[in-house]
Scaffold this active site. Structure first.
Site, mmCIF file in Angstrom:
data_model
loop_
_atom_site.group_PDB
_atom_site.id
_atom_site.type_symbol
_atom_site.label_atom_id
_atom_site.label_comp_id
_atom_site.label_asym_id
_atom_site.label_seq_id
_atom_site.Cartn_x
_atom_site.Cartn_y
_atom_site.Cartn_z
ATOM 1 N N HIS A 1 11.346 48.020 36.988
ATOM 2 C CA HIS A 1 12.630 47.335 37.145
ATOM 3 C C HIS A 1 13.225 47.071 35.745
ATOM 4 O O HIS A 1 12.475 46.964 34.765
ATOM 5 C CB HIS A 1 12.353 46.021 37.909
ATOM 6 N N PRO A 2 14.553 46.939 35.629
ATOM 7 C CA PRO A 2 15.153 46.782 34.288
ATOM 8 C C PRO A 2 14.665 45.602 33.445
ATOM 9 O O PRO A 2 14.877 45.579 32.238
ATOM 10 C CB PRO A 2 16.648 46.641 34.597
ATOM 11 N N ARG A 3 14.011 44.606 34.054
ATOM 12 C CA ARG A 3 13.523 43.507 33.204
ATOM 13 C C ARG A 3 12.145 43.796 32.611
ATOM 14 O O ARG A 3 11.560 42.949 31.953
ATOM 15 C CB ARG A 3 13.486 42.201 33.991
ATOM 16 N N LYS A 4 11.596 44.992 32.855
ATOM 17 C CA LYS A 4 10.267 45.303 32.325
ATOM 18 C C LYS A 4 10.400 46.036 30.979
ATOM 19 O O LYS A 4 11.496 46.455 30.604
ATOM 20 C CB LYS A 4 9.487 46.158 33.322
ATOM 21 N N SER A 5 9.258 46.222 30.296
ATOM 22 C CA SER A 5 9.318 46.822 28.949
ATOM 23 C C SER A 5 9.898 48.227 28.969
ATOM 24 O O SER A 5 10.543 48.655 28.012
ATOM 25 C CB SER A 5 7.929 46.853 28.319
#
Ligand code: PLP
Length: 363
Positions: free
Chosen positions: A176-180
């Site tokens: 997901h976009p909040r991951k590294s």
């Protein structure tokens, strides 16, 4: 400054465009490359790419045959997906509170949550810090229980040098976009078990097994495939993973060294662990109100939010299990109501971190 922002570069976009131009959009060469990159980085036998991190956890429970009448142990603090998948296979969640400072499952409370109906444990490596997975796996082994690690936020996190996602029978990641690194939506499931990997590959693709070049539908499966342009996006970023984590570690250290407000508890990093700072999570002391602080930061142009849900406090779980989260899971409840995630990601500069730290110091 938003709370999170993915680091998408020109070269990442070029690869995505290559896939789009090729016309081969689903489950192609970049899915293979991404799986290989995860497999090699983690030193495991199999990495299976799926459509998102919830699908990975769901498939992990499904492939273990967990269903009605079974219990699965999950931490009381996580993203709600960790518990939702237990509900989706028809099993029962058994919540365990988290440690008040690491926000990870309190391993000292796991043993008493185990019953004859327990069929699996899903520890979460919350906010990018590995939980005490060594102790948890040894408890699970004594009871012959499979461990499915929810490492959605913890790509690159370690305990004693060993990577999160490689301790349990299966290890689940979200892209997901909040991951590294991100695929937009995407998930990876790791395992060393050949038989499980074969079944997972069937199940993600409608239950298809190729036999002598022919498609045979050997089980009722899902469509949990990843598209090739999503895989290209994540694979391109994967090549920078070590630098990304190194830079984020520096930003995390900068916060730790500069936030000095006594009304704010800083996150702790236990010995033998590294923090990958998917979330830099503060705990506000009694004098500071969470919602007012979030509003105050917003007025200064800084995105923030609570860090994770106290799952037993969410309407569905509270009603179904008749739980009093505040008293039964006090640490998870406190993190949910007094915790705050502040910006920490690749695209932030050190000056921006110092600026945010100063604002926190003057709350
Ligand atoms: C701990 C945890 N587990 C599971 C998930 C679900 O992953 P996804 O959003 O890729 O479905 C998330 C998503 O953020 C998460 O933080």
């Amino acid at each position: 400054m938003p709370l999170a922002r993915p680091d998408i570069r020109e070269e990442d976009m070029e690869l995505v465009m290559d896939v789009l131009r090729s016309g081969m959009l689903v489950q192609g060469a970049y899915v293979d490359k991404l799986e290989k990159a995860f497999q090699e980085f983690h030193g495991v036998k199999h990495a299976v790419a799926l459509s998102n991190g919830t699908a990975t956890l769901h498939l992990a429970l499904h492939v273990l045959g967990i269903g009605p009448g079974d219990e699965v142990i999950v931490p009381a603090l996580s993203y709600v997906a960790t518990a939702n998948v237990v509900e989706l296979v028809g099993a029962t969640c058994v919540f365990v509170d988290v440690d008040e400072r690491t926000f990870n499952i309190d391993v000292t409370q796991v043993e008493k949550a185990i019953t004859p109906r327990t069929k699996a444990i899903i520890p979460v490596h919350e906010f990018g810090l590995a939980c005490d997975i060594e102790t948890l796996c040894s408890i699970a082994a004594q009871h012959n229980l499979p461990v499915v690690e929810d490492a959605a936020c913890a790509l690159g996190a370690r305990q004693n040098g060993k990577l999160a996602g490689t301790f349990g029978l299966m290890g689940s990641f979200s892209l997901h976009p909040r991951k590294s690194i991100t695929a937009g939506e995407g998930g990876i499931l790791l395992t060393d078990d050949d038989d499980l990997a074969r079944k997972l590959r069937q199940l993600r693709n409608h239950g298809i097994e190729m036999e002598n070049g022919q498609m045979n539908f050997v089980t009722a499966g899902f469509n949990y495939r990843m598209t090739d342009f999503q895989a290209a996006l994540a694979w391109s970023q994967f090549s920078r993973l070590e630098q990304t984590l190194e830079y984020k570690a520096k930003l995390g250290d900068l916060y730790l060294g500069t936030i000095t407000n006594p009304d704010v508890l800083l996150p702790v990093v236990p010995q033998a662990h590294n923090h990958t700072w998917q979330t830099f999570h503060l705990l506000l002391q009694t004098g500071l109100d969470q919602q007012k602080t979030i509003e105050h930061l917003k007025a200064k142009g800084i995105g923030s939010n609570y860090g994770a849900q106290c799952i037993p406090a969410q309407t569905y779980y509270q009603k179904k299990y008749n739980l009093d989260a505040r008293h039964e899971f006090p640490n998870a409840y406190r993190a949910y109501t007094k915790g705050m995630a502040i910006p920490l990601y690749e695209r932030l500069t050190k000056d921006e971190i110092l600026h945010i730290a100063q604002i926190i110091n003057h709350l």
